[in-house]
Structures are given as C-alpha cells and as structure tokens.
Design a protein around this motif. Structure first.
Motif, short mmCIF file in Angstrom:
data_model
loop_
_atom_site.label_atom_id
_atom_site.label_comp_id
_atom_site.label_asym_id
_atom_site.label_seq_id
_atom_site.Cartn_x
_atom_site.Cartn_y
_atom_site.Cartn_z
N ASN A 579 13.52 -13.39 -24.93
CA ASN A 579 14.70 -12.55 -24.70
C ASN A 579 14.69 -11.30 -25.59
OD1 ASN A 579 16.97 -12.17 -23.09
ND2 ASN A 579 18.38 -12.86 -24.71
N ASN A 580 13.49 -10.70 -25.69
CA ASN A 580 13.31 -9.41 -26.37
C ASN A 580 13.57 -9.47 -27.87
OD1 ASN A 580 12.67 -8.04 -23.93
ND2 ASN A 580 14.86 -7.94 -23.44
N GLU A 581 13.27 -10.58 -28.48
CA GLU A 581 13.41 -10.68 -29.93
C GLU A 581 12.16 -10.09 -30.58
OE1 GLU A 581 15.02 -11.36 -33.55
OE2 GLU A 581 16.02 -11.73 -31.63
N ALA A 582 12.32 -9.06 -31.35
CA ALA A 582 11.17 -8.33 -31.90
C ALA A 582 10.57 -9.03 -33.11
CB ALA A 582 11.57 -6.91 -32.27
N THR A 583 11.40 -9.55 -33.97
CA THR A 583 10.89 -10.09 -35.23
C THR A 583 10.54 -11.57 -35.16
OG1 THR A 583 13.15 -10.55 -35.96
CG2 THR A 583 12.20 -8.41 -36.56
N GLY A 584 11.06 -12.26 -34.20
CA GLY A 584 10.77 -13.68 -34.08
C GLY A 584 11.79 -14.54 -34.80
N ARG A 585 12.13 -15.66 -34.19
CA ARG A 585 13.10 -16.58 -34.77
C ARG A 585 12.36 -17.81 -35.28
NH1 ARG A 585 14.22 -16.00 -29.41
NH2 ARG A 585 15.92 -14.61 -28.78
N PRO A 586 12.95 -18.55 -36.19
CA PRO A 586 12.38 -19.86 -36.55
C PRO A 586 12.46 -20.79 -35.35
CG PRO A 586 14.53 -19.55 -37.59
CD PRO A 586 14.16 -18.22 -36.97
N VAL A 587 11.45 -21.61 -35.16
CA VAL A 587 11.36 -22.48 -34.00
C VAL A 587 11.41 -23.94 -34.44
CG1 VAL A 587 9.95 -23.20 -32.03
CG2 VAL A 587 10.03 -20.79 -32.70
N GLU A 588 12.30 -24.67 -33.81
CA GLU A 588 12.34 -26.12 -33.98
C GLU A 588 11.52 -26.74 -32.86
OE1 GLU A 588 15.52 -29.86 -33.77
OE2 GLU A 588 16.22 -27.79 -33.58
N LEU A 589 10.66 -27.67 -33.20
CA LEU A 589 9.83 -28.36 -32.22
C LEU A 589 10.39 -29.76 -31.99
CD1 LEU A 589 7.21 -28.63 -30.50
CD2 LEU A 589 6.06 -29.40 -32.60
N VAL A 590 10.65 -30.09 -30.73
CA VAL A 590 11.13 -31.42 -30.38
C VAL A 590 10.21 -31.98 -29.31
CG1 VAL A 590 13.00 -32.82 -29.45
CG2 VAL A 590 13.52 -30.85 -30.92
N SER A 591 9.67 -33.16 -29.56
CA SER A 591 8.86 -33.84 -28.54
C SER A 591 9.41 -35.24 -28.33
CB SER A 591 7.39 -33.91 -28.95
OG SER A 591 7.20 -34.84 -29.99
N VAL A 592 9.36 -35.68 -27.09
CA VAL A 592 9.84 -37.02 -26.74
C VAL A 592 8.75 -37.71 -25.93
CG1 VAL A 592 11.60 -38.38 -25.57
CG2 VAL A 592 12.22 -36.22 -26.68
N GLY A 593 8.31 -38.88 -26.42
CA GLY A 593 7.35 -39.68 -25.67
C GLY A 593 5.91 -39.31 -25.95
N ARG A 594 5.05 -39.54 -24.97
CA ARG A 594 3.61 -39.43 -25.22
C ARG A 594 3.08 -38.01 -25.29
NH1 ARG A 594 4.20 -42.09 -20.36
NH2 ARG A 594 3.59 -41.00 -18.47
N VAL A 595 3.97 -37.01 -25.23
CA VAL A 595 3.55 -35.65 -25.59
C VAL A 595 3.51 -35.49 -27.11
CG1 VAL A 595 4.34 -34.59 -23.45
CG2 VAL A 595 5.93 -34.83 -25.37
N GLY A 596 3.98 -36.49 -27.85
CA GLY A 596 4.09 -36.40 -29.30
C GLY A 596 2.79 -36.10 -30.02
N PRO A 597 1.68 -36.82 -29.72
CA PRO A 597 0.43 -36.51 -30.44
C PRO A 597 -0.04 -35.08 -30.26
CG PRO A 597 0.29 -38.70 -29.47
CD PRO A 597 1.56 -38.08 -28.95
N ALA A 598 0.12 -34.51 -29.07
CA ALA A 598 -0.27 -33.11 -28.86
C ALA A 598 0.63 -32.19 -29.68
CB ALA A 598 -0.19 -32.75 -27.38
N ALA A 599 1.95 -32.46 -29.67
CA ALA A 599 2.88 -31.65 -30.45
C ALA A 599 2.59 -31.77 -31.95
CB ALA A 599 4.31 -32.08 -30.15
N LEU A 600 2.26 -32.96 -32.40
CA LEU A 600 1.95 -33.17 -33.82
C LEU A 600 0.72 -32.36 -34.24
CD1 LEU A 600 2.33 -34.58 -36.53
CD2 LEU A 600 1.11 -36.57 -35.59
N HIS A 601 -0.31 -32.35 -33.41
CA HIS A 601 -1.50 -31.57 -33.73
C HIS A 601 -1.16 -30.08 -33.83
CE1 HIS A 601 -3.82 -35.20 -32.89
NE2 HIS A 601 -4.91 -34.57 -33.30
N ALA A 602 -0.35 -29.59 -32.90
CA ALA A 602 0.02 -28.17 -32.93
C ALA A 602 0.79 -27.85 -34.21
CB ALA A 602 0.87 -27.83 -31.70
#
Length: 675
Positions: A579-602
């Motif tokens: 949404n046109n944010e130039a500087t970037g916002r802090p990002v919270e990562l939420v994963s549920v279920g078996r996508v967790g290992p991929a999210a954890l690696h990232a």
C-alpha cells in the motif's frame, strides 16, 4: 444454442468459486491445482534434456566406463552408503520335497536382528549349480504369492536354484504390529513410503534397506556349498523389477539379470502414472541424470533381459526408449547380444511368457544352454506352509528390529554430532550450513516478486485486495491483503496450511489483526489453498495432497520446504511495503500447521525481515518424526539428510526468545506433543 449451453456451464463453474478466490481457473494452460506440478515438470524436462545430451556424447568404451563410474558413485552416495557386513546368522528352519525340486525355509539377518525370510528352491541337479535371486513385487503375501512361487519353480525345474525373499512390509516382514501381532500397515507401498519419511531425514532411503537386503541375500547364496558363487542371476517384476534393476546396477556379482514390468523412462513415468513409493525415488537422480535406462547401462556388458508388458501402467513407449538407449551402449562395447527385450501381451504382472523368458535367459548365460524352456503345471504352497517364523511375523521374534528402529538408531547417532556442531560452531557458520543443506537462496539472489491486483472487496472498517504474486516464472501465489481504513503502522504475513481463506472470513483471524491497525497479507504458498493438488491418492491420510510434487522436487535434488521458504521471504518483503509504504513496516510472521517449518527457515535465515514470529501447530522436531512410524503429512517438509546437520529446535534456539511464540506443538503424527 451451443453458446447458451457454454455460458450456463461457465456460470455453474463460477458458482463453485468463493468471492475470496483469486486465481483464474487455468494458469498457463493448466488447471490452477496443477500449477506446481507443471512448474516442476518444466524443471524436470530441462534435466531430461541435459541428461540426454550427456548420454548422446558417450561413444567410446572409456567414456562408457567413466559414465558408469560416475553414476555408480552418485547412486551409492544418494542411498547414504551401506552398513558394514555383519553375521547373517542364517538358519534353515524347514524343508520339503516337491515334484522335481525341493524347498528350504530360510531366516537370516541382513543387519543385526533385522530379519529376512525367504524360500530357497533347489533343483534336482548335480551341484554346484547357479542361483537366481527373485525379489518380490508389491504383494501383501510376498514370497507366498503364486507368481513368486511359480517363477522360482520354473527355474528350479530347469537346473537353477532360486531364492525368493520377503521385502519390507510384505509376507512375514510387516514392520509394525498391533497388540495382537497383526500388521498395522497392510499396503506394501504405504509401508515403504512411511519408512522413507524417517530414512530421508537421516540421509537414507527405503531403497537403502531394500537393496542391502538383496545384497545380503546374495551373500547367503554364495555361502551355500551347492551353489556356484560366480553364477548368480536376478529377476523380478514390478517392485521386484525395481529391485532387480537396482541390484544388478549395484552388485557386480550378478552375472545375468531380467528386470520386468518396471523399466521405462522417468519422463514417461512422470507424464503418465507419476512417481511411485519411496524406494523408487532416489534423491536428486533426475537432476544428476540417473534415469531408468541407466540401470541397464550400469550393468553393461553383463547380460540383461528387459521384460515388459504391452498394456502395463509403466509406459511401454518409455520401455522401448530405455531399451534402445541401453542397446546402443552394449553395441558400443561390442556385446550387442547380451541385452534383449521381451514384450508380453497384457497388463502388469508376471505371466508365463515372462517366467519362461527369464528362465531361458538364465539358462543361456548361467548354464550356457540355449534351449526352449517350458512351464508345466505345478501346485503352489499356502502362505502358512511357507512360514519361516513360528507365527508368520518376524517382528514377533525376540529382539527383532524394524526399519523404523534402524532409522531411530541412525538419528540417535546423528543427534550427538548435531549437538557438538551447534555447540562449537559460530552461529553465522552454522546458518550457512543450514542454507547449504536446505538449498534456500539468500534474499539478494531471489527474483523480484511481481504483484498484480485483480480486484477488491470492501468491508466496513477495511478492504481486501485480491492479489496474484509471482515469485518466479511459472509460480502464481494467490493472496489477500487486508488493509485498514486508517494508516497502518505494522504488518502481518499470515500463512495457514489450509490456505488464506481459513482466516479470511468475517470475524476471522485476519479481521482481528486488521482491526488492530495492521496490514495483513494472507498468502497461499505454492501447493496450498487454490493451488492445492486435486484428486485422491492411495496413501490415505498419511501423506499430504502435494506429496507427488514434493517427490518430484526430491528427484530434482530440491525440497518443497525450501521453495516455500523462499516464497515466505518474498512475501514478507511485500507485506512490509504494501500500500505504497516507502520505508517499510515491521512484519509479524504467523504460521499455522505444516507450513511452519518453511516459515521457521525463512525467519532464521532472514531475521531482519521479522519483528515477531508465531508458529502454531508446527511439528516439534524432525527427530520426533523419525521416532513416529505412523507419521502424518510430513512428506511436504522433508529435506534429505537434514538431521546430519540440524533439527528444527536448533533453528528455534537461534531466534530471540522474546520475539517467538511456539504454540500447540505437534508430534510427527500431527497430534499434540507431550514431552
């Protein structure tokens, strides 16, 4: 009239779509649920072309020898190598005289207390005589199935010993028994694949164990004084054709071979029935260039008869292509007569023509007699009559060790190495090793994420932007961006194993977060949600819907987990600036279920992207998966040999604990984890 009917059909199809669906019905000419498959097949086709070019450049015996040596070393390494030979402790536990031959019931240990059961068919002939190993195909009764009795009988009646043994999870070798001593897994393909989950994590394969059983069976044959140790053959069909192909390539003691109803080409296999159970898929073999014809090429110039069926589900056109490739190599070695092809009419099986053809081939090359063998009617034994154990199951023997026990023992040996590695290695170096093992590329090396807005939905206090994200050519990720009416100060990347729509309905998690003033980007990672592969498969609830695509990635020397982790990194970058944010916002990562290992690696490999992380209902560790024979849906998150270097808790320990929530952890069976 036709136009009206077509319009009605399209409207009916649209009625089945949710307003929150993003993708068109087809992507680059394939259904959306086949997008990941098409992407992987494109990679496979490039690998097939590279292998074919390499093959076409082989002309001289010296080049053939080098090609064989390279393939052999790759094959053994991909299997994780083999254990040291241990005493077979072989026993003849029963015998019986039959019409024109006799049988002995054999029990031996391919590894200590890892029992193998088999029937040795001995001819009425003057010793020493040749012997033919007969690996069984997939059959619940194993060596007792009539086909796997009739083939050895034909051999024995024509002057050759034959040894037919039970594979894992077949006959008397079911690896998991219930309290009453009955098999928990009755499907051999399912059993092989479940054993492959833990084997993959420790850097082995179900084929490692199955090949070693066959190699030790040859050891047993050579130990028998009435058998000539220099005249050993091997023949089998279906899964036995797989093992014949492997064993003839791996063990040069096999003088003549006749694999049946298996050899085709990987290209035709993937274009038709797709990848099969675990032992038929060797890590990275498509990427390296180990194709089905190479099993015969590895055997050259030892005599090899390729047996096929016209209407087999292993594609006959691929079989002829594979045979032609091998035949050219035999010709260049000046032994064209040492390979031939038998095509039997009919479907997948071990018909009389193949049984007789294999017997003739073995007589030609092991007895040096070229004659017209025929098969006469012979009675076959019942399953109980061929029992080599008191109750028909090896796991009821004292101290018996299953393939799951062997996986556990390997994992325990690796655990001490992992602990020392993470204790003594600087974090940066350890994470570099994680990146190398996983194959996850650094953020700077990833393609630029393309983002296309295809529509919007207005809700009272926020809007939902419908997005198509393209992290790389051929991959389309549907996403929903929940944007508050007021300026957002933070963002959340939300990943759910059931897809974005699991959190997108009014009153759902995405709404709760957007009402806190956050931009919420909910994304279907590849193979999830709208791109989740459709159709049913034969492995029930033990494997996820995307298991076939995960297998193709495995054959390509990659992992679906790594691909998804890279998706996570790219999507997090978008969420920070959406949404046109130039500087970037802090990002919270939420994963549920078996996508967790991929999210954890990232999160671990790109820590600067995430201000906070929540992993909910994520598997607690890969070591727990190895310790869980009936693991569930873990196939999508396998990395070959990962437990040699790290486990999921090692990654969690790197993250700042104040920024991490690990909620409702699951064990390998996707049940609540209890310490």
């Amino acid at each position: 009239m036709f136009g009206m009917l077509l319009a009605c059909v399209l409207l009916a199809a649209d009625d089945n779509r949710s307003p929150l669906d993003v993708l068109p019905a087809t992507i680059n000419g394939v259904d959306a649920d086949q997008m990941l498959h098409a992407y992987l097949m494109d990679l496979a086709d490039k690998a097939f072309a590279a292998r074919r070019a390499k093959y076409e450049a082989i002309e001289t015996p010296e080049q053939i020898s080098q090609y064989q040596e390279d393939l052999y070393r790759f094959f053994v390494d991909a299997l994780g190598g083999f254990p040291e030979r241990s005493p077979l402790n072989a026993q003849v536990v029963g015998q019986a005289e039959r019409d024109g031959y006799r049988i002995e019931k054999i029990l031996f240990e391919s590894q200590p207390k890892h029992f193998v059961t088999g029937i040795l068919y001995l001819p009425d002939a003057q010793p020493p005589y040749p012997a033919v190993l007969v690996p069984c195909g997939h059959s619940s009764t194993g060596k007792a199935r009539d086909l796997y009795q009739r083939a050895p009988i034909v051999l024995a009646k024509h002057g050759l010993a034959a040894f037919c043994y039970d594979p894992l999870d077949q006959g008397e070798r079911h690896q998991l028994l219930d309290a009453e001593g009955k098999p928990v897994i009755t499907s051999s393909t399912q059993g092989h694949t479940l054993a492959g989950v833990g084997a993959t994590l420790v850097g082995r394969n179900t084929a490692t164990y199955r090949s070693w059983d066959g190699i030790r069976a040859i050891d047993y044959l050579q130990s028998r004084p009435e058998i000539d140790p220099k005249r050993i053959g091997c023949t089998g069909i279906s899964g036995g054709g797989t093992m014949t192909s492997y064993l003839m390539a791996l063990d040069r003691r096999i003088v003549a071979a006749a694999p049946g109803c298996y050899l085709t080409t990987f290209k035709r296999l993937l274009e038709t029935i797709g990848p099969q159970d675990a032992e038929q898929n060797i890590f990275g073999q498509i990427a390296f260039g180990l194709d089905h014809p190479d099993y015969v090429i590895l055997t050259a110039p030892r005599p090899t008869l390729v047996m096929t069926a016209t209407d087999d589900f292993f594609d006959i056109d691929g079989s002829w292509d594979a045979f032609r490739q091998a035949k050219r190599i035999y010709g260049r070695l000046e032994y064209p007569e040492r390979t031939a092809m038998l095509e039997a009419p009919g479907k997948h099986g071990f018909p009389p023509l193949m049984r007789v053809g294999a017997a003739r081939w073995m007589r030609r090359w092991l007895l040096h007699v070229d004659d017209a063998v025929t098969e006469t009617e012979s009675p076959v034994a019942t399953e109980e009559e061929l029992y080599c154990t008191p109750r028909g199951e090896i796991m009821l023997l004292p101290g018996a060790r299953s393939v799951y026990d062997l996986n556990r023992e390997k994992e325990k040996a690796l655990a001490s190495r992992r602990a020392a590695f993470w204790r003594d290695t600087p974090v940066d170096e350890a994470l570099a090793a994680v990146r190398q093992v996983s194959g996850i590329r650094p953020r700077a090396e990833l393609p630029e994420l393309a983002c296309e807005k295809t529509g919007a939905i207005d809700r009272e206090q926020y809007r939902i932007d419908k997005l198509i994200l393209r992290p790389e050519p051929g991959i389309w990720l549907p996403a929903l961006a929940f944007v508050p009416k007021s300026a957002a100060t933070s963002a959340c990347l939300y990943l759910h194993e059931d897809g974005k729509q699991a959190v997108a309905e009014p009153g759902g998690e995405a709404e709760r977060l957007v009402l806190q003033g956050k931009v919420v980007l909910a994304v279907d990672l590849r193979g999830i949600g709208e791109t989740r592969p459709g159709g049913k498969h034969s492995y029930g609830s033990y494997l996820p819907p995307e298991w076939r695509d995960a297998t193709i990635a495995y054959l390509l020397g990659r992992s679906l987990l790594a691909m998804r982790a890279e998706d996570v990194v790219q999507c997090a970058q978008l969420a920070a600036r959406y949404n046109n944010e130039a500087t970037g916002r802090p990002v919270e990562l939420v994963s549920v279920g078996r996508v967790g290992p991929a999210a954890l690696h990232a999160a671990v490999l790109e820590p600067g992207l995430f201000a906070a992380m929540t992993f909910q209902k994520c598997v607690v560790s890969w070591s727990n998966v190895v310790d869980t024979p009936l693991s569930k849906n873990q196939y999508a998150n396998l990395i070959h040999g990962v437990l040699k270097t790290y486990d999921l808790p090692d990654l969690l320990a790197v993250l700042p604990p104040e920024k991490v929530r690990f909620l409702e952890p699951l064990n390998g069976a996707e049940e609540p984890f209890v310490e």
